[in-house]
Each structure stands twice: as structure tokens, then as C-alpha cells.
Design an enzyme around this catalytic site. Structure first.
Site, PDB file in Angstrom:
ATOM      1  N   ALA A  18      33.609  45.904  39.059  1.00  0.00           N
ATOM      2  CA  ALA A  18      34.353  47.065  38.659  1.00  0.00           C
ATOM      3  C   ALA A  18      35.309  46.869  38.011  1.00  0.00           C
ATOM      4  O   ALA A  18      35.599  47.795  36.954  1.00  0.00           O
ATOM      5  CB  ALA A  18      34.949  47.471  40.294  1.00  0.00           C
ATOM      6  N   LYS A  34      13.530  48.917  36.586  1.00  0.00           N
ATOM      7  CA  LYS A  34      13.378  49.343  37.934  1.00  0.00           C
ATOM      8  C   LYS A  34      12.917  50.873  37.698  1.00  0.00           C
ATOM      9  O   LYS A  34      13.718  51.614  37.289  1.00  0.00           O
ATOM     10  CB  LYS A  34      14.783  49.191  38.822  1.00  0.00           C
ATOM     11  CG  LYS A  34      14.640  49.766  40.144  1.00  0.00           C
ATOM     12  CD  LYS A  34      16.006  49.605  40.888  1.00  0.00           C
ATOM     13  CE  LYS A  34      15.926  50.532  42.108  1.00  0.00           C
ATOM     14  NZ  LYS A  34      17.352  50.465  42.788  1.00  0.00           N
TER      15      LYS A  34
HETATM   16  C1  LIG Z   1      25.436  42.793  50.431  1.00  0.00           C
HETATM   17  C2  LIG Z   1      25.708  43.643  49.188  1.00  0.00           C
HETATM   18  C3  LIG Z   1      24.603  44.106  48.422  1.00  0.00           C
HETATM   19  C4  LIG Z   1      25.380  44.646  47.339  1.00  0.00           C
HETATM   20  N1  LIG Z   1      24.086  45.478  46.433  1.00  0.00           N
HETATM   21  C5  LIG Z   1      24.098  46.235  45.551  1.00  0.00           C
HETATM   22  C6  LIG Z   1      23.172  46.478  44.413  1.00  0.00           C
HETATM   23  O1  LIG Z   1      21.883  46.265  44.935  1.00  0.00           O
HETATM   24  N2  LIG Z   1      23.515  47.567  43.757  1.00  0.00           N
HETATM   25  C7  LIG Z   1      24.645  48.171  43.421  1.00  0.00           C
HETATM   26  O2  LIG Z   1      24.978  48.946  42.805  1.00  0.00           O
HETATM   27  N3  LIG Z   1      25.905  47.581  44.324  1.00  0.00           N
HETATM   28  C8  LIG Z   1      25.645  46.590  45.297  1.00  0.00           C
HETATM   29  N4  LIG Z   1      26.587  46.063  45.899  1.00  0.00           N
HETATM   30  C9  LIG Z   1      28.064  46.482  45.681  1.00  0.00           C
HETATM   31  C10 LIG Z   1      28.395  45.762  44.502  1.00  0.00           C
HETATM   32  O3  LIG Z   1      28.420  44.220  44.544  1.00  0.00           O
HETATM   33  C11 LIG Z   1      30.007  46.129  43.986  1.00  0.00           C
HETATM   34  O4  LIG Z   1      29.889  47.634  43.971  1.00  0.00           O
HETATM   35  C12 LIG Z   1      30.388  45.687  42.739  1.00  0.00           C
HETATM   36  O5  LIG Z   1      29.987  44.245  42.632  1.00  0.00           O
HETATM   37  C13 LIG Z   1      31.808  45.770  42.520  1.00  0.00           C
HETATM   38  O6  LIG Z   1      32.527  44.822  43.266  1.00  0.00           O
HETATM   39  P1  LIG Z   1      34.141  44.949  42.799  1.00  0.00           P
HETATM   40  O7  LIG Z   1      34.039  44.608  41.676  1.00  0.00           O
HETATM   41  O8  LIG Z   1      34.596  46.224  43.508  1.00  0.00           O
HETATM   42  O9  LIG Z   1      34.294  43.648  43.685  1.00  0.00           O
HETATM   43  P2  LIG Z   1      34.520  42.026  43.857  1.00  0.00           P
HETATM   44  O10 LIG Z   1      33.128  41.453  43.090  1.00  0.00           O
HETATM   45  O11 LIG Z   1      34.877  41.455  44.944  1.00  0.00           O
HETATM   46  O12 LIG Z   1      35.679  41.615  42.734  1.00  0.00           O
HETATM   47  C14 LIG Z   1      36.979  41.783  43.359  1.00  0.00           C
HETATM   48  C15 LIG Z   1      38.020  41.061  42.115  1.00  0.00           C
HETATM   49  O13 LIG Z   1      39.328  41.099  42.688  1.00  0.00           O
HETATM   50  C16 LIG Z   1      39.895  39.628  42.499  1.00  0.00           C
HETATM   51  N5  LIG Z   1      41.057  39.705  43.413  1.00  0.00           N
HETATM   52  C17 LIG Z   1      40.743  39.921  44.937  1.00  0.00           C
HETATM   53  N6  LIG Z   1      42.168  39.868  45.251  1.00  0.00           N
HETATM   54  C18 LIG Z   1      42.888  39.180  44.465  1.00  0.00           C
HETATM   55  C19 LIG Z   1      44.221  38.471  44.233  1.00  0.00           C
HETATM   56  N7  LIG Z   1      45.090  38.574  45.344  1.00  0.00           N
HETATM   57  N8  LIG Z   1      44.524  38.344  43.110  1.00  0.00           N
HETATM   58  C20 LIG Z   1      43.855  38.164  42.204  1.00  0.00           C
HETATM   59  N9  LIG Z   1      42.674  38.791  42.068  1.00  0.00           N
HETATM   60  C21 LIG Z   1      42.058  39.061  43.147  1.00  0.00           C
HETATM   61  C22 LIG Z   1      38.809  38.721  42.668  1.00  0.00           C
HETATM   62  O14 LIG Z   1      38.902  37.594  42.028  1.00  0.00           O
HETATM   63  C23 LIG Z   1      37.781  39.533  41.839  1.00  0.00           C
HETATM   64  O15 LIG Z   1      37.749  39.298  40.606  1.00  0.00           O
HETATM   65  C24 LIG Z   1      26.252  45.196  47.176  1.00  0.00           C
HETATM   66  C25 LIG Z   1      27.287  44.741  47.910  1.00  0.00           C
HETATM   67  C26 LIG Z   1      27.086  43.990  49.079  1.00  0.00           C
HETATM   68  C27 LIG Z   1      28.328  43.631  49.858  1.00  0.00           C
END
Ligand SMILES: Cc1cc2nc3c(=O)[nH]c(=O)nc-3n(C[C@H](O)[C@H](O)[C@H](O)COP(=O)(O)OP(=O)(O)OC[C@H]3O[C@@H](n4cnc5c(N)ncnc54)[C@H](O)[C@@H]3O)c2cc1C
Length: 497
Positions: A17, A79
Site C-alpha cells: 500500500a 490469472k
Molecule cells: C493472509 C492474507 C492473504 C492476503 N492475500 C491477498 C491476495 O491474494 N491479494 C490481495 O490483493 N491482497 C491480499 N492480502 C492483503 C495484502 O497483503 C495487503 O492488502 C497488502 O499487502 C497491503 O498491505 P499494507 O501495505 O497495507 O500493510 P503491510 O504490508 O503490513 O505494511 C505496513 C508497513 O507499515 C510499516 N510500519 C508499521 N508500523 C510502523 C511504525 N511504527 N513505524 C514505521 N513503519 C511502520 C511496516 O514496516 C510496513 O512497511 C492478504 C492479506 C492477508 C493477511
């Protein structure tokens, strides 16, 4: 905010994200923004999220991502849909494909003509009329054959995708700061975030803060106090275990979703490996049992340690509050059954770009953003619940509870109309088309009692001929498609694929 100055955007978090946000903003609005991303290697990313839906292709085009370069960088495969095993009943299987079934017509949907043919004793299987579905099952693929373009998405390595986006974002001018965010300073008058405080004491000020901190929702939840609406009464899963395995066969062009007595397992084929995982509810299955189920159903040798993930299903009451916009897992989560999370990141970004608060006044913009986000999540929620609720399985308490639970009114209304009359309409956010609803509802055993009378206006011979022509056209194209593996090899082979 001075209109001649660049708006300072601070992105907290560098998972999919965070980096997708950074790259999108820098490519589309870069001249107007000064973008900084803060992430912490200590904390890391969720590291899953490897299956996508076709909307990502359109989004990539919008931000100038080259398909072949992206696929090579992320070990990606194509896919064409998702194969659901054991969902309606144990031993059954259907594909929710991205393709169109048959031919569109404005009054009567194709499945209703097909139902009329069935009633008259011909027509074969509905699957025969969807090219993408047939190609998926035959393990064949090309982006295009003659004038026919296939509708497809990707499987990709999630970690490699974030790295790829990071590299492109930094090259385009995004500043990256490594550090743990330990605190947030709020402006005492407006309640807006004025700065992030890092573990080394550094202060990062900004005008707009994007919360991409994942499930933790550090800014929007912990510091701004926006509450979470829990949907676990509809979707019980709260845990997953992920593990990677060696590939034992050439990659099929579809995701596999295999239902178990208390949860389901994904299998996502990449060029070099397979991503696997089990999604389950701690109310019905212990972690040990889940691990055992997963490891007993792997097809290749594990190449990573199993990784346990906990999550909550639901949404933030507001994804945009004050000067903070939550994108990604921080704004809400629906389990990955229909691979919709990355899609939700892209739609949030499209909304943000259209509603960007350049003038500083953001209350109405935020309201609009939040309404659209809510509608979108509720639509996906209904579609995911449908898979669980519409089952004939009776082999465990898990399935019995899902069968008998009350579902949202919007979903029960949709199922009732289909069940009585075969009528289906695309959802309000144009995500799941008629064909998606039909494939899942019929795939899981809901056959309507009636269909539209106009399907009888064509005489039997005319209907038979039209169906045959459509089927032959698909068969002809199918015969020309190369194998999925051969197409990848010539189009986008990854260095270690
Ligand atoms: C089991 C599972 C399967 C999934 N499969 C799919 C799929 O097949 N297809 C799909 O579209 N989506 C899927 N998703 C969802 C997908 O993984 C997420 O939507 C996507 O990876 C985005 O995650 P994110 O960037 O929001 O969070 P994260 O990847 O968790 O990133 C969070 C970021 O914030 C940072 N951060 C957090 N706290 C702090 C702090 N205090 N200080 C500094 N940095 C911090 C971390 O270091 C990291 O860089 C799945 C999710 C899960 C749980």
C-alpha cells in the site's frame, strides 16, 4: 497551505500500500507534491497478497507500469480466475473466471438463454461459453488471439512487488526514511497531524499524512482514534498461515481455493515457486490443527518457514479523518478469498487523486471519500459471505454455522431474486459483474426456479444454432492458444523463473 508551495505528503509505511501510494502520487501529481515515505525494516511488511484481479492492469497503465518489466521483476504469472474446490459440496469444483460468459444482450442475460436451452434438453455446460474459463482449465494463455483480448490478472511475489515499486518511486523523487514511528504530534486547534516522531527523535512534518501502516493503523486508529467496525460475525476467519513451496508442475493460470472442514487454503502459482496459505477462524480450529491441514495439503517441498498472521475483518468507520487518509490494511480488511485487497488500494488511490485536498479544506472531500469506501467494502463483503453461506456442506460446525447464519439484507435480497427468477445485476461499484455473481451462485448449487420469458422468443433451432456458434468460436480460439508456461517463457521470463 500556500498555493505556490508543494503540498507535503508523508506516507507512513512501506508495504504494497505504501509504495503503490508513493509511486502513484509521484507519477500522477508529482509536480505538486513533496513526498516522503517512512518505513521500518524492524517491523517489516505483511508479505502476502500475491493474487490480483484484472483492475490492476488498468491501474498499472494509468501510472505507466510496463507489464513485461513488472512481471519479470515479480516472478508473475497470469490469472484467469479462481478455481473453488469443495465449496458447494465436498468433491465439487467450479471456476469463477474473469471472462464474459456467452454474449451480452440488454434485456435477458446469457445464463437465462442457457437455462431455456437446458429446459429444452440441450446447451451443454455453462462453462463452454466462457473462453477464459476454458483456457484456465486447459492451462493455456495468451493476452490476445486475433481481435480477441483475454481478461486476466496476475499472481506475483508480494515482497518483490513492493521492492519494485520502491525502486521506481525513489528514482522518481520520493524520499524514503528508515525509522520506527514512535509518536505523532497533533495540532491543538485543528486536531490534524502535524508531525510524526521517529525512534531517533527525528520529526517529519507534513500537510497530508497517508496511513499505510497495515493492520496496526498507527495514525488513523491509534493516534486519531477512528474506531473499527468489526464484521467477524459475518466472516469468522481471523488467522492465516502462509508458506512457500517449490513448484511441482508448470503454473496453472488460476488461483486455487480449496475449502477444508474449517477454513480454506490458497495456492498461488508464481514462475519460481508456489504461495500457499490457510485461512481459518480460531473459534473453530486451533493453530496446530490449521498448520497440520495446510502442511498435509501441500504439493511441493516447503521453501520457507510457515508464517502465522492474525487479522480482524471489518473496516474503519472513516478511512479519511482530519488530514489523515488510511490506505491498505489500515483502512479495513476482508479475507483474501476474491483477492480484492490490492484492488482496494488502487481504488482508494483513484479517489484520493480526484479528491486531493489541495485547498486545505477537506471535510466534504473526506465525507465523499468515506461514503465511496464504505459502499465498496460492503459490496465485497457480501460477495465473500456468499461463498460461505451458499453451501450444502454439513460435515462440520463451521459450515453448519455459515449455512444458517443471517446475512446482510443486501445479500439475502440478491440471492432471493436470483433463486426465484434468475435475475442478476452488476453491483453498485462495478466490481463484480453479472457473470461473477452467476458463476459463484450457480457454482455453489443455487439454480433459479424460473428465468426470463423472453428467452423463449427464439425458437429452439435458432437458440441451438446461436449457442453452437458461440461454443465453436471459443473452441477455435482455444485451439490457437499456447500453453501458459510457453507464453510466459516468451513474454516475461523472470531471471530465476
Ligand atoms: C493472509 C492474507 C492473504 C492476503 N492475500 C491477498 C491476495 O491474494 N491479494 C490481495 O490483493 N491482497 C491480499 N492480502 C492483503 C495484502 O497483503 C495487503 O492488502 C497488502 O499487502 C497491503 O498491505 P499494507 O501495505 O497495507 O500493510 P503491510 O504490508 O503490513 O505494511 C505496513 C508497513 O507499515 C510499516 N510500519 C508499521 N508500523 C510502523 C511504525 N511504527 N513505524 C514505521 N513503519 C511502520 C511496516 O514496516 C510496513 O512497511 C492478504 C492479506 C492477508 C493477511
Amino acid at each position: 497551505m500556500n498555493s505556490t508551495m508543494k503540498t507535503k505528503v508523508v506516507i507512513a509505511g512501506g508495504g504494497t500500500a505504501g509504495w503503490l501510494t508513493a509511486y502513484t502520487l509521484v507519477t500522477r501529481l508529482g509536480g505538486l507534491l513533496d513526498i516522503t515515505l517512512v518505513e521500518s525494516d524492524q517491523i517489516g511488511t505483511v508479505g502476502v497478497g500475491e493474487a490480483t484481479i484484472p483492475t490492476l492492469r488498468t491501474f498499472h497503465r494509468l501510472i505507466g507500469i510496463d507489464e513485461q518489466e513488472f512481471m519479470q521483476a515479480t516472478q508473475a504469472t497470469f490469472k484467469l480466475g479462481i478455481m473453488f474446490d469443495n465449496w458447494g459440496q465436498q468433491g465439487d469444483s467450479y471456476v469463477h473466471s474473469f471472462g464474459e460468459i456467452g454474449q451480452r444482450s440488454w434485456m435477458v442475460e446469457f445464463h437465462e438463454f442457457w437455462m431455456e436451452a437446458q429446459a429444452q434438453g440441450f446447451g451443454g455446460s455453462l462453462e463452454d461459453y466462457c473462453l477464459e474459463l476454458k483456457a484456465a482449465k486447459a492451462n493455456k494463455f495468451a493476452t490476445q488471439v486475433g481481435k480477441k483480448a483475454l481478461n486476466f490478472a496476475y499472481h506475483m511475489d508480494a515482497t518483490a512487488y513492493a521492492q519494485y515499486l520502491r525502486q521506481k518511486s525513489e528514482a522518481a523523487g520520493v524520499k524514503r526514511i528508515e525509522g520506527r514511528i514512535d509518536g505523532v504530534q497533533l495540532d491543538s486547534d485543528s486536531g490534524n497531524i502535524s508531525q510524526l516522531i521517529l525512534d531517533d527523535g527525528a520529526q517529519i512534518g507534513g500537510d497530508v499524512f497517508i496511513d499505510c501502516t497495515g493492520f496496526r493503523a498507527l495514525l488513523i486508529g491509534e493516534h486519531l482514534g477512528v474506531e473499527f467496525e468489526d464484521w467477524s460475525h459475518w466472516l469468522a476467519a481471523d488467522r492465516a498461515i502462509a508458506v512457500q513451496t517449490q513448484a511441482t508442475e508448470s503454473p496453472p493460470p488460476y488461483t486455487r481455493s480449496i475449502a477444508h472442514p474449517a477454513g480454506w487454503q490458497w495456492r498461488i502459482p508464481l514462475q519460481s515457486r508456489v504461495g500457499n496459505g490457510i485461512v481459518y477462524s480460531s473459534r473453530y480450529l486451533s493453530d496446530d490443527e490449521a498448520l497440520h491441514t495446510l502442511t498435509s495439503n501441500l504439493t511441493g517441498q516447503p521453501t520457507s518457514e510457515p508464517r502465522q498472521l492474525g487479522f480482524k475483518t471489518g473496516r474503519r468507520h472513516k478511512s479519511w479523518h482530519k488530514n489523515c487518509i488510511a490506505i491498505g490494511l489500515s483502512s479495513g480488511f476482508l479475507e483474501p478469498l476474491e483477492s480484492t485487497s490490492i484492488h482496494l488500494v488502487t481504488t482508494a488511490l483513484l479517489r484520493l487523486m480526484k479528491l486531493f485536498p489541495f485547498a486545505g479544506k477537506s471535510v466534504l472531500l473526506a465525507e465523499r471519500f468515506n461514503q465511496e469506501t464504505q459502499l465498496e467494502l460492503e459490496t465485497i463483503r457480501d460477495f465473500v459471505i456468499l461463498h460461505y453461506h451458499l453451501t450444502q456442506r454439513d460435515d462440520s460446525q463451521f459450515w453448519r454455522d455459515y449455512r444458517n447464519m443471517p446475512v446482510p439484507e443486501s445479500l439475502s435480497h440478491r440471492m432471493a431474486i436470483f433463486s426465484e427468477n434468475a435475475y442478476v445485476w452488476p453491483d453498485d461499484v462495478a466490481l463484480f459483474r453479472v457473470d461473477s455473481w452467476v458463476q459463484v451462485m450457480m457454482g455453489q448449487g443455487l439454480m433459479p426456479a424460473q428465468h426470463h420469458g423472453a428467452s423463449r422468443m427464439l425458437n429452439a433451432d435458432g437458440l441451438k444454432q446461436q449457442l453452437m456458434a458461440l461454443k465453436h468460436m471459443n473452441d477455435k480460439i482455444l485451439a490457437q492458444l499456447p500453453s501458459h508456461a510457453d507464453f510466459i517463457q516468451q513474454y516475461c521470463p523472470a531471471p530465476n523463473g
